[in-house]
Enzyme design. Sequence first.
Site, mmCIF file in Angstrom:
data_model
loop_
_atom_site.group_PDB
_atom_site.id
_atom_site.type_symbol
_atom_site.label_atom_id
_atom_site.label_comp_id
_atom_site.label_asym_id
_atom_site.label_seq_id
_atom_site.Cartn_x
_atom_site.Cartn_y
_atom_site.Cartn_z
ATOM 1 C CD GLU A 83 10.666 34.593 -2.751
ATOM 2 O OE1 GLU A 83 11.443 34.027 -1.888
ATOM 3 O OE2 GLU A 83 11.083 35.619 -2.894
ATOM 4 C CE LYS A 154 15.366 33.301 -1.105
ATOM 5 N NZ LYS A 154 14.275 33.762 -0.697
ATOM 6 C CB CYS A 195 13.947 35.928 -3.706
ATOM 7 S SG CYS A 195 13.704 37.702 -3.105
#
EC number: 3.5.-.-
Length: 322
Positions: A83, A154, A195
């Site tokens: 990330e 994300k 994440c």
Amino acid sequence: MNSKFFGLVQKGTRSFFPSLNFCYTRNIMSVSASSLVPKDFRAFRIGLVQLANTKDKSENLQLARLKVLEAAKNGSNVIVLPEIFNSPYGTGYFNQYAEPIEESSPSYQALSSMAKDTKTYLFGGSIPERKDGKLYNTAMVFDPSGKLIAVHRKIHLFDIDIPGGVSFRESDSLSPGDAMTMVDTEYGKFGLGICYDIRFPELAMIAARNGCSVMIYPGAFNLSTGPLHWELLARARAVDNEMFVACCAPARDMNADYHSWGHSTVVDPFGKVIATTDEKPSIVYADIDPSVMSTARNSVPIYTQRRFDVYSEVLPALKKEE
């Protein structure tokens, strides 16, 4: 950029579950052993590149290239970066390092070249993306020809406040994505999250029910959440869905503003950690064997035993359409 790349699965619950008509009955579905594993799932080697990045974007891209070349040389067919691999991780950096997702952008060019030169599928970690006046935490996926085949923004932003630990608000600078992403490769279908997305089991479940054999999560857990939840969540998503899960983190730099937990990890469909590392820069390799998924799904046949008629409130949109 063609908008189809931004989430290859469109919004709308029914499209997430194209084959779940059996869930509307009380009968336990009869499934053959072979159908429990997607037909297009083939064995491959995955390499997770745990990078130590700097405040110099060009240096980060050069280091990523060196490590991707190394991973390919050691037999990786699929390579994953961490990330925010091209930038320091932190809300104060995202605007400075952000790029549009287009062919002229430095990170796009670098990743495309890496994939093409190594003839691998490259999950390019994530970068800060600038689009229409907004910033996103965005992952790009390239095929062995260097072609961009998927983009994931994300979905769940990292807004936490742990007493005595870390306080962080991605939403202070980033906007959330609004679509799931699945990508077809010659080794099978992959689901993609970034994440904090791993904390939401619905994403992996939807991906698995749509034929994904592997979930890829570039992620940068910290020194509070990492030791508690990093491996736990990877194993949970794997065993929940009897699929492979790969989580790729940045290496830890105690001189940086944000301290990554590291410990890039691959988990098999039984929930067993088959490859991992510590916090230092490294490459984690794992050989992905479809027969392990077959054994898991036939030994513990949750795919034939789920009772959506009992817990249909998990799918409120489907329930409403009924």
